[in-house]
Write a protein that holds these residues in place. Sequence first.
Motif, PDB file in Angstrom:
ATOM      1  N   THR A  69       0.860  -1.184   0.000  1.00  0.00           N
ATOM      2  CA  THR A  69       0.000   0.000   0.000  1.00  0.00           C
ATOM      3  C   THR A  69       0.893   1.230   0.000  1.00  0.00           C
ATOM      4  O   THR A  69       2.085   1.149   0.272  1.00  0.00           O
ATOM      5  CB  THR A  69      -0.915   0.033   1.243  1.00  0.00           C
ATOM      6  N   ARG A  70       0.314   2.367  -0.290  1.00  0.00           N
ATOM      7  CA  ARG A  70       1.062   3.630  -0.272  1.00  0.00           C
ATOM      8  C   ARG A  70       0.592   4.469   0.912  1.00  0.00           C
ATOM      9  O   ARG A  70      -0.591   4.696   1.080  1.00  0.00           O
ATOM     10  CB  ARG A  70       0.870   4.393  -1.572  1.00  0.00           C
ATOM     11  N   VAL A  71       1.554   4.922   1.687  1.00  0.00           N
ATOM     12  CA  VAL A  71       1.254   5.785   2.824  1.00  0.00           C
ATOM     13  C   VAL A  71       1.500   7.220   2.395  1.00  0.00           C
ATOM     14  O   VAL A  71       2.532   7.540   1.800  1.00  0.00           O
ATOM     15  CB  VAL A  71       2.154   5.418   4.031  1.00  0.00           C
ATOM     16  N   LYS A  72       0.527   8.094   2.681  1.00  0.00           N
ATOM     17  CA  LYS A  72       0.578   9.514   2.317  1.00  0.00           C
ATOM     18  C   LYS A  72       0.694   9.715   0.808  1.00  0.00           C
ATOM     19  O   LYS A  72       1.371  10.620   0.342  1.00  0.00           O
ATOM     20  CB  LYS A  72       1.738  10.212   3.036  1.00  0.00           C
ATOM     21  N   GLY A  73       0.036   8.867   0.060  1.00  0.00           N
ATOM     22  CA  GLY A  73      -0.001   9.005  -1.388  1.00  0.00           C
ATOM     23  C   GLY A  73      -1.319   9.641  -1.805  1.00  0.00           C
ATOM     24  O   GLY A  73      -2.131  10.050  -0.982  1.00  0.00           O
ATOM     25  N   TYR A  74      -1.536   9.732  -3.099  1.00  0.00           N
ATOM     26  CA  TYR A  74      -2.788  10.283  -3.605  1.00  0.00           C
ATOM     27  C   TYR A  74      -3.213   9.484  -4.832  1.00  0.00           C
ATOM     28  O   TYR A  74      -2.403   8.836  -5.482  1.00  0.00           O
ATOM     29  CB  TYR A  74      -2.642  11.774  -3.951  1.00  0.00           C
ATOM     30  N   VAL A  98       4.532   0.550   1.370  1.00  0.00           N
ATOM     31  CA  VAL A  98       4.669  -0.224   2.601  1.00  0.00           C
ATOM     32  C   VAL A  98       4.124  -1.622   2.336  1.00  0.00           C
ATOM     33  O   VAL A  98       3.016  -1.780   1.816  1.00  0.00           O
ATOM     34  CB  VAL A  98       3.883   0.439   3.762  1.00  0.00           C
ATOM     35  N   LYS A  99       4.919  -2.616   2.683  1.00  0.00           N
ATOM     36  CA  LYS A  99       4.495  -4.005   2.508  1.00  0.00           C
ATOM     37  C   LYS A  99       3.744  -4.433   3.764  1.00  0.00           C
ATOM     38  O   LYS A  99       4.217  -4.228   4.880  1.00  0.00           O
ATOM     39  CB  LYS A  99       5.695  -4.896   2.273  1.00  0.00           C
ATOM     40  N   GLN A 100       2.570  -5.011   3.582  1.00  0.00           N
ATOM     41  CA  GLN A 100       1.760  -5.472   4.698  1.00  0.00           C
ATOM     42  C   GLN A 100       1.398  -6.934   4.483  1.00  0.00           C
ATOM     43  O   GLN A 100       1.487  -7.465   3.379  1.00  0.00           O
ATOM     44  CB  GLN A 100       0.504  -4.620   4.840  1.00  0.00           C
ATOM     45  N   PHE A 101       0.954  -7.569   5.569  1.00  0.00           N
ATOM     46  CA  PHE A 101       0.610  -8.985   5.527  1.00  0.00           C
ATOM     47  C   PHE A 101      -0.768  -9.190   6.126  1.00  0.00           C
ATOM     48  O   PHE A 101      -1.187  -8.448   7.008  1.00  0.00           O
ATOM     49  CB  PHE A 101       1.642  -9.812   6.321  1.00  0.00           C
TER      50      PHE A 101
END
Length: 173
Positions: free
Chosen positions: A118-123, A137-140
């Motif tokens: 996912t993108r943090v502070k993206g648009y 950011v890689k998430q699980f």
Amino acid sequence: MQLSSPEQLTSIIDGLLLSEAEQFDLNRRLANRSRQYFRSQIRLQRDIEGRSYQKRARRKITLDSKTHKAKDNKNMLMGFSRALKTQVNDKGFEVGLAGVVGNMARDHNEGRTLSFTTRVKGYYNSRTSRWEGGTKVKQFYQMPKRTFIGWTPALERELLAMVAEQFTAGVES
């Protein structure tokens, strides 16, 4: 007699004195019955042991745009039953999950951990229809285990009864 694996059922069928055509027909009927059993359990929203699937998170009720009635969000796994496919030959049979939906169902069946970015502070750029900027950011996510396909004593008894029926029909003729 109690079986601990599907391979033991295959060895019992091999022990019968059947022609290749009769073995193929028996394996086809066993595969179809197994697929029907798994489909019925998915339709009832139950695992192969008959227990209800883990409850889903509470969701906001949405209205259907055409009928203006609340949508039923309870049938979460209905598309998975169409992903059940069988493969049959005179040596044995397989019932498995195929396609994109089958891959998702396999993840549920085994309770796998999935990773996504996912993108943090993206648009969201509406011109390119993509998320841009920010940091990736890689998430699980741990999928809850929902067993669609597996070996159960109930299915074992049904399949053994079908084999016994084939055997008695072969002895009579």
